[in-house]
Design a protein around this motif. Structure first.
Motif, PDB file in Angstrom:
ATOM      1  N   ALA A  83      27.686  34.402  35.134  1.00 55.97           N
ATOM      2  CA  ALA A  83      28.888  34.843  35.853  1.00 55.97           C
ATOM      3  C   ALA A  83      29.321  33.756  36.828  1.00 55.97           C
ATOM      4  CB  ALA A  83      28.610  36.145  36.599  1.00 55.97           C
ATOM      5  N   GLY A  84      30.621  33.474  36.828  1.00 63.28           N
ATOM      6  CA  GLY A  84      31.171  32.454  37.708  1.00 63.28           C
ATOM      7  C   GLY A  84      31.127  31.056  37.132  1.00 63.28           C
TER       8      GLY A  84
ATOM      9  N   VAL B 212      33.714  34.005  33.184  1.00 60.52           N
ATOM     10  CA  VAL B 212      33.018  35.290  33.152  1.00 60.52           C
ATOM     11  C   VAL B 212      32.842  35.812  34.571  1.00 60.52           C
ATOM     12  CG1 VAL B 212      30.828  36.448  32.615  1.00 60.52           C
ATOM     13  CG2 VAL B 212      31.770  34.758  31.021  1.00 60.52           C
ATOM     14  N   GLN B 213      33.283  37.049  34.788  1.00 61.12           N
ATOM     15  CA  GLN B 213      33.075  37.680  36.094  1.00 61.12           C
ATOM     16  C   GLN B 213      31.901  38.644  36.032  1.00 61.12           C
ATOM     17  OE1 GLN B 213      36.464  39.456  37.945  1.00 61.12           O
ATOM     18  NE2 GLN B 213      35.267  40.407  39.547  1.00 61.12           N
TER      19      GLN B 213
ATOM     20  N   LEU C 110      33.858  40.745  31.096  1.00 59.31           N
ATOM     21  CA  LEU C 110      35.105  40.705  31.856  1.00 59.31           C
ATOM     22  C   LEU C 110      35.349  39.269  32.289  1.00 59.31           C
ATOM     23  CD1 LEU C 110      37.496  42.096  33.338  1.00 59.31           C
ATOM     24  CD2 LEU C 110      35.959  42.336  35.308  1.00 59.31           C
ATOM     25  N   PHE C 111      36.531  38.742  31.929  1.00 54.18           N
ATOM     26  CA  PHE C 111      36.934  37.390  32.321  1.00 54.18           C
ATOM     27  C   PHE C 111      37.987  37.462  33.415  1.00 54.18           C
ATOM     28  CE2 PHE C 111      35.449  36.747  27.981  1.00 54.18           C
ATOM     29  CZ  PHE C 111      34.686  35.596  28.107  1.00 54.18           C
TER      30      PHE C 111
END
Length: 116
Positions: A49-50, A102-103, A95-96
């Motif tokens: 993520a990130g 990517v979040q 979730l992008f």
């Protein structure tokens, strides 16, 4: 702002769960990822993520069911396709952010049908 983002994520994941073709056929035996040996847990472990981008995910996992939102967010869903079953298979959802990073990810397990 955090509450709005949480609500957006909940809506995205709910819509992703409803999206996609139904029915059963020969393609039901196909695994959700390009690499047929890849599990949902190992796919989730590959993403950061990130840091991971849409290009990274597409290269590693292959095509997904995509839901795009006017806000710029996208949800990608990889669904297990159990053979000849009316029970939904497991799914891996990503979730992008609008910038394509990517979040958040989640795995929804397969639910067993209850006898009636």
């Amino acid at each position: 702002m955090t509450a709005r983002l949480g609500l957006l994520l909940a809506c995205c994941l709910g819509l992703a769960a409803c999206a996609g073709p139904g029915g059963h056929g020969a393609d039901d035996l196909q695994p959700p990822f390009r690499d047929k040996a890849l599990t949902m847990q190992s796919a989730q472990g590959m993403l950061i993520a990130g840091t991971s981008t849409k290009a990274d995910v597409a290269a590693a996992l292959g095509p997904a069911a995509v839901v795009r939102f006017d806000s710029g967010y996208e949800v990608w869903a990889y669904r297990e396709k159990p053979p000849r079953s009316t029970a939904p298979g497991a799914e891996f959802v990503i979730l992008f952010t609008p910038s394509g990073v990517v979040q958040k990810t989640r795995i929804r397990p397969r639910y067993a049908l209850r006898a009636q």
